[in-house]
Design a protein around this motif. Structure first.
Motif, mmCIF file in Angstrom:
data_model
loop_
_atom_site.group_PDB
_atom_site.id
_atom_site.type_symbol
_atom_site.label_atom_id
_atom_site.label_comp_id
_atom_site.label_asym_id
_atom_site.label_seq_id
_atom_site.Cartn_x
_atom_site.Cartn_y
_atom_site.Cartn_z
ATOM 1 N N SER A 65 0.829 -1.212 0.000
ATOM 2 C CA SER A 65 0.000 0.000 0.000
ATOM 3 C C SER A 65 0.862 1.260 0.000
ATOM 4 O O SER A 65 0.421 2.303 -0.468
ATOM 5 N N ASP A 66 2.102 1.192 0.502
ATOM 6 C CA ASP A 66 2.994 2.353 0.433
ATOM 7 C C ASP A 66 3.364 2.664 -1.006
ATOM 8 O O ASP A 66 3.496 3.821 -1.384
ATOM 9 N N ARG A 67 3.538 1.635 -1.804
ATOM 10 C CA ARG A 67 3.982 1.824 -3.187
ATOM 11 C C ARG A 67 2.801 2.077 -4.121
ATOM 12 O O ARG A 67 2.866 2.899 -5.006
ATOM 13 N N LEU A 68 1.705 1.340 -3.940
ATOM 14 C CA LEU A 68 0.601 1.389 -4.901
ATOM 15 C C LEU A 68 -0.618 2.141 -4.406
ATOM 16 O O LEU A 68 -1.531 2.400 -5.166
ATOM 17 N N GLY A 69 -0.687 2.435 -3.141
ATOM 18 C CA GLY A 69 -1.866 3.075 -2.576
ATOM 19 C C GLY A 69 -2.871 2.031 -2.123
ATOM 20 O O GLY A 69 -2.862 0.891 -2.575
#
Length: 116
Positions: A65-69
């Protein structure tokens, strides 16, 4: 995290997997049982593994979720594991082989029609 995979397999196959299935061997036993199979040569140790997606490497401890949301549940992500230091894996082709053949045939017939 392996329990999440085990739960998903149980939901997908409520009657259980056969004893010879590779997913069954990987989830219920140790990795040593997979050494004699075709997957045995492609096993990567966890400490030597590197996760790649979108042509970028994930750092250890970084969440997806940090990278892709975390707002879009319909996003499809293709992630690949490689050994550390081997660089990014090969990219997926944009157009599949069958689509490429169909486009080539279409444009060839179109070109022949325009010659007339």
């Amino acid at each position: 995290k392996i329990n999440n995979v085990r739960g998903a397999v149980t939901m997908a196959y409520p009657m259980g997997l056969p004893e010879w299935d590779l997913a069954h061997l990987a989830l219920d036993g140790s990795v040593d049982k997979l050494k004699g199979t075709y997957l045995g040569g492609s096993l990567i140790e966890a400490k030597n593994a590197s996760l790649w997606t979108c042509n970028k490497e994930f750092r250890r401890g970084q969440l997806v979720s940090d990278r892709l949301g975390s707002c879009n549940e319909k996003t499809k992500v293709v992630a690949k594991l490689t050994t550390k230091g081997s660089g990014p894996p090969a990219r997926e082709p944009v157009v599949s082989e069958t689509e490429r053949n169909a486009m080539t045939a279409f444009y060839f017939t179109r070109q022949e029609e325009l010659k007339r």
